[in-house]
Design a protein around this motif. Structure first.
Motif, PDB file in Angstrom:
ATOM      1  N   ILE A 106      -1.960  49.716 -72.344  1.00 39.38           N
ATOM      2  CA  ILE A 106      -2.898  49.724 -70.982  1.00 39.38           C
ATOM      3  C   ILE A 106      -1.839  48.972 -70.066  1.00 39.38           C
ATOM      4  CG2 ILE A 106      -4.604  48.433 -70.019  1.00 39.38           C
ATOM      5  CD1 ILE A 106      -5.917  48.231 -72.915  1.00 39.38           C
ATOM      6  N   GLU A 107      -1.975  49.747 -68.922  1.00 39.55           N
ATOM      7  CA  GLU A 107      -1.266  49.188 -67.411  1.00 39.55           C
ATOM      8  C   GLU A 107      -2.515  48.931 -66.704  1.00 39.55           C
ATOM      9  OE1 GLU A 107       1.984  48.766 -67.347  1.00 39.55           O
ATOM     10  OE2 GLU A 107       2.466  49.797 -69.071  1.00 39.55           O
ATOM     11  N   LYS A 108      -2.305  47.810 -65.974  1.00 40.68           N
ATOM     12  CA  LYS A 108      -3.439  47.404 -65.003  1.00 40.68           C
ATOM     13  C   LYS A 108      -2.595  47.197 -63.707  1.00 40.68           C
ATOM     14  CE  LYS A 108      -6.696  45.083 -68.221  1.00 40.68           C
ATOM     15  NZ  LYS A 108      -7.357  44.008 -68.402  1.00 40.68           N
ATOM     16  N   ARG A 109      -3.466  47.475 -62.574  1.00 39.21           N
ATOM     17  CA  ARG A 109      -3.083  47.128 -61.219  1.00 39.21           C
ATOM     18  C   ARG A 109      -4.218  46.355 -60.677  1.00 39.21           C
ATOM     19  NH1 ARG A 109      -3.391  51.365 -56.732  1.00 39.21           N
ATOM     20  NH2 ARG A 109      -5.404  50.545 -56.930  1.00 39.21           N
ATOM     21  N   VAL A 110      -4.216  45.024 -60.635  1.00 39.99           N
ATOM     22  CA  VAL A 110      -5.292  44.364 -60.173  1.00 39.99           C
ATOM     23  C   VAL A 110      -5.218  43.866 -58.710  1.00 39.99           C
ATOM     24  CG1 VAL A 110      -6.933  42.275 -60.713  1.00 39.99           C
ATOM     25  CG2 VAL A 110      -5.784  43.281 -62.435  1.00 39.99           C
ATOM     26  N   CYS A 111      -6.067  44.386 -57.812  1.00 37.12           N
ATOM     27  CA  CYS A 111      -6.269  43.744 -56.547  1.00 37.12           C
ATOM     28  C   CYS A 111      -7.552  43.461 -56.172  1.00 37.12           C
ATOM     29  CB  CYS A 111      -5.743  45.158 -55.738  1.00 37.12           C
ATOM     30  SG  CYS A 111      -5.725  44.463 -54.001  1.00 37.12           S
ATOM     31  N   GLN A 112      -7.736  42.078 -56.017  1.00 39.93           N
ATOM     32  CA  GLN A 112      -9.047  41.623 -55.991  1.00 39.93           C
ATOM     33  C   GLN A 112      -8.694  40.082 -54.972  1.00 39.93           C
ATOM     34  OE1 GLN A 112     -10.516  42.223 -60.306  1.00 39.93           O
ATOM     35  NE2 GLN A 112     -10.436  39.964 -59.911  1.00 39.93           N
ATOM     36  N   LYS A 113      -9.799  39.662 -54.685  1.00 41.29           N
ATOM     37  CA  LYS A 113      -9.503  38.548 -53.502  1.00 41.29           C
ATOM     38  C   LYS A 113      -8.636  37.631 -53.998  1.00 41.29           C
ATOM     39  CE  LYS A 113     -12.522  35.230 -50.640  1.00 41.29           C
ATOM     40  NZ  LYS A 113     -13.697  34.842 -50.452  1.00 41.29           N
ATOM     41  N   VAL A 115      -7.003  37.490 -56.995  1.00 39.41           N
ATOM     42  CA  VAL A 115      -5.756  37.984 -58.439  1.00 39.41           C
ATOM     43  C   VAL A 115      -5.239  39.313 -57.776  1.00 39.41           C
ATOM     44  CG1 VAL A 115      -5.978  38.418 -60.631  1.00 39.41           C
ATOM     45  CG2 VAL A 115      -7.604  36.860 -59.795  1.00 39.41           C
ATOM     46  N   ARG A 116      -3.939  39.164 -57.679  1.00 37.45           N
ATOM     47  CA  ARG A 116      -3.205  40.453 -57.436  1.00 37.45           C
ATOM     48  C   ARG A 116      -2.052  40.439 -58.203  1.00 37.45           C
ATOM     49  NH1 ARG A 116      -4.414  42.703 -52.200  1.00 37.45           N
ATOM     50  NH2 ARG A 116      -5.871  41.602 -51.156  1.00 37.45           N
ATOM     51  N   HIS A 117      -2.045  41.492 -59.064  1.00 36.07           N
ATOM     52  CA  HIS A 117      -0.982  41.613 -60.043  1.00 36.07           C
ATOM     53  C   HIS A 117      -0.937  42.765 -60.756  1.00 36.07           C
ATOM     54  CE1 HIS A 117      -3.442  39.169 -63.240  1.00 36.07           C
ATOM     55  NE2 HIS A 117      -3.553  40.525 -63.439  1.00 36.07           N
ATOM     56  N   ASN A 118       0.246  42.972 -61.332  1.00 36.62           N
ATOM     57  CA  ASN A 118       0.253  44.471 -62.378  1.00 36.62           C
ATOM     58  C   ASN A 118       0.531  43.702 -63.650  1.00 36.62           C
ATOM     59  OD1 ASN A 118       0.320  46.148 -60.276  1.00 36.62           O
ATOM     60  ND2 ASN A 118       2.590  45.976 -59.983  1.00 36.62           N
ATOM     61  N   LEU A 119      -0.027  44.427 -64.845  1.00 37.48           N
ATOM     62  CA  LEU A 119       0.104  43.694 -66.112  1.00 37.48           C
ATOM     63  C   LEU A 119       0.297  45.117 -66.966  1.00 37.48           C
ATOM     64  CD1 LEU A 119      -2.411  41.108 -67.201  1.00 37.48           C
ATOM     65  CD2 LEU A 119      -2.310  43.522 -68.596  1.00 37.48           C
ATOM     66  N   SER A 120       0.977  44.807 -68.162  1.00 38.67           N
ATOM     67  CA  SER A 120       0.977  45.763 -69.145  1.00 38.67           C
ATOM     68  C   SER A 120       0.873  45.091 -70.604  1.00 38.67           C
ATOM     69  CB  SER A 120       2.451  46.115 -69.200  1.00 38.67           C
ATOM     70  OG  SER A 120       2.671  46.833 -70.206  1.00 38.67           O
ATOM     71  N   LEU A 121      -0.030  45.815 -71.458  1.00 33.38           N
ATOM     72  CA  LEU A 121      -0.495  45.284 -72.555  1.00 33.38           C
ATOM     73  C   LEU A 121       0.152  46.503 -73.666  1.00 33.38           C
ATOM     74  CD1 LEU A 121      -4.070  44.136 -71.918  1.00 33.38           C
ATOM     75  CD2 LEU A 121      -1.879  42.497 -72.132  1.00 33.38           C
ATOM     76  N   LYS A 132       1.942  40.882 -74.100  1.00 35.45           N
ATOM     77  CA  LYS A 132       1.749  41.195 -72.673  1.00 35.45           C
ATOM     78  C   LYS A 132       3.026  41.020 -72.017  1.00 35.45           C
ATOM     79  CE  LYS A 132      -0.410  38.607 -68.924  1.00 35.45           C
ATOM     80  NZ  LYS A 132       0.694  37.953 -68.074  1.00 35.45           N
ATOM     81  N   ASP A 133       3.235  42.055 -71.170  1.00 32.39           N
ATOM     82  CA  ASP A 133       4.485  42.094 -70.293  1.00 32.39           C
ATOM     83  C   ASP A 133       5.945  41.786 -70.999  1.00 32.39           C
ATOM     84  OD1 ASP A 133       2.861  42.649 -67.839  1.00 32.39           O
ATOM     85  OD2 ASP A 133       2.597  40.504 -67.448  1.00 32.39           O
ATOM     86  N   ASP A 134       5.816  42.111 -72.478  1.00 29.70           N
ATOM     87  CA  ASP A 134       7.021  41.908 -73.132  1.00 29.70           C
ATOM     88  C   ASP A 134       7.360  40.672 -73.227  1.00 29.70           C
ATOM     89  OD1 ASP A 134       7.199  44.768 -73.807  1.00 29.70           O
ATOM     90  OD2 ASP A 134       8.290  45.135 -71.681  1.00 29.70           O
ATOM     91  N   SER A 135       6.505  39.647 -73.046  1.00 30.52           N
ATOM     92  CA  SER A 135       6.779  38.146 -73.088  1.00 30.52           C
ATOM     93  C   SER A 135       5.780  37.390 -73.923  1.00 30.52           C
ATOM     94  CB  SER A 135       6.953  37.529 -71.608  1.00 30.52           C
ATOM     95  OG  SER A 135       5.605  37.786 -70.971  1.00 30.52           O
ATOM     96  N   ILE A 136       4.497  37.422 -73.572  1.00 34.02           N
ATOM     97  CA  ILE A 136       3.578  36.778 -74.450  1.00 34.02           C
ATOM     98  C   ILE A 136       2.986  37.742 -75.524  1.00 34.02           C
ATOM     99  CG2 ILE A 136       1.559  35.357 -74.011  1.00 34.02           C
ATOM    100  CD1 ILE A 136       2.128  34.755 -71.265  1.00 34.02           C
ATOM    101  N   GLU A 137       2.554  37.125 -76.689  1.00 36.22           N
ATOM    102  CA  GLU A 137       1.871  37.928 -77.604  1.00 36.22           C
ATOM    103  C   GLU A 137       0.828  37.098 -78.418  1.00 36.22           C
ATOM    104  OE1 GLU A 137       4.132  38.258 -81.709  1.00 36.22           O
ATOM    105  OE2 GLU A 137       5.357  39.042 -80.036  1.00 36.22           O
ATOM    106  N   TRP A 138      -0.134  37.645 -78.971  1.00 38.06           N
ATOM    107  CA  TRP A 138      -0.945  37.117 -79.766  1.00 38.06           C
ATOM    108  C   TRP A 138      -1.811  37.921 -80.676  1.00 38.06           C
ATOM    109  CZ3 TRP A 138      -1.588  38.426 -74.695  1.00 38.06           C
ATOM    110  CH2 TRP A 138      -2.331  39.355 -74.238  1.00 38.06           C
TER     111      TRP A 138
END
Length: 266
Positions: A106-113, A115-121, A132-138
């Protein structure tokens, strides 16, 4: 404002080439021999909150038979004049397994009041983990979906096989147990896209732990799956199972998505 955010984006879906279904339920029933498999699909929805049209959500799906994958693009955008109430202009791209409907990436482009970021899962269903983003996992419990892939998974279920479906949803680090109960009582529903025979599906959420997400995320991911909340999905009563209406209820407040138009192409 917090309560409004709880209601904001129930599921979601895209705004592309429109096909206005001004006919009746036969618009879908006439296509009952045409499975979703093999077709590009576009679903256009309006979001209503307190009887106001506050946003548009649209889903666009393409199938890759050779690769065994479906690709889903989703947009969520505030309508003109509602940006002061909330501002959202989000984009989601999903890679989904064609047979199980489990999300793979999943790729996300978040553009809110706020929160603004891109994210990969990345979902690894064999090792039961998400990165998440090749760094954090759960760790996750299986079968584990996100909101959008869950919707397509439920559409593929057969009422002859089961009345209740149990699964898990990842809400970016937070895992929820989900029960989806299918009703066998058909209803007739009229929406801007037409008049349809529909089957209601009642979806409830229960958090599996007391973890807190260490980052901010999009409103849909952050708000939809909360313990005690209910999502009702009305699916067309044929093989296509198009979501005609989705209603999210939290406390006394409701937000709904209503199908404006849809398009199926061979």
């Amino acid at each position: 404002m917090v309560v409004l955010c709880h209601q904001l984006l129930i599921l979601l879906l895209l705004n592309a080439t429109e096909w206005k279904a001004e006919k009746t339920a036969s618009t879908v029933a006439d296509r009952k021999n045409l499975s979703i498999d093999g077709y590009s699909e576009i679903l256009n929805y309006k979001m209503e909150y307190l009887n106001l049209h506050v946003a548009n959500l649209n889903f666009s799906q393409k199938m890759d038979t050779a690769a065994g994958k479906n690709y889903l693009n989703v947009t969520a955008k505030s309508t003109p004049g509602t940006q002061l109430l909330f501002s959202v202009d989000n984009y989601y791209q999903l890679e989904i397994d064609r047979e199980s409907f489990l999300p793979l990436r999943i790729e996300k482009r978040v553009c809110q009041k706020n929160v603004r970021h891109n994210l990969s899962l990345k979902f690894d269903h064999q090792s039961h983990r998400i990165v998440k983003d090749d760094s954090i996992e759960w760790a996750i419990q299986e079968p584990c979906f996100d909101y959008f892939s869950m919707l397509y998974f439920l559409r593929a279920k057969s009422l002859d096989q089961t009345d209740t479906v149990k699964l898990f949803i990842d809400s970016e680090f937070l895992i929820y147990k989900v029960n989806a109960r299918f009703s066998k009582n058909q209803q007739t529903m009229t929406v801007p896209a037409g008049r349809f025979k529909v089957i209601p599906v009642r979806v409830t959420f229960e958090k599996t732990n007391n973890e807190q997400r260490p980052w901010k995320t999009d409103l849909l991911t952050n708000r939809l799956a909360q313990s005690g909340s209910t999502l009702i999905i009305w699916l067309t009563a044929d093989e296509l199972r198009i979501p005609v209406r989705l209603e999210y209820e939290r406390s006394m407040l409701k937000t709904q998505l209503v199908l404006k138009s849809f398009f199926l192409q061979e």
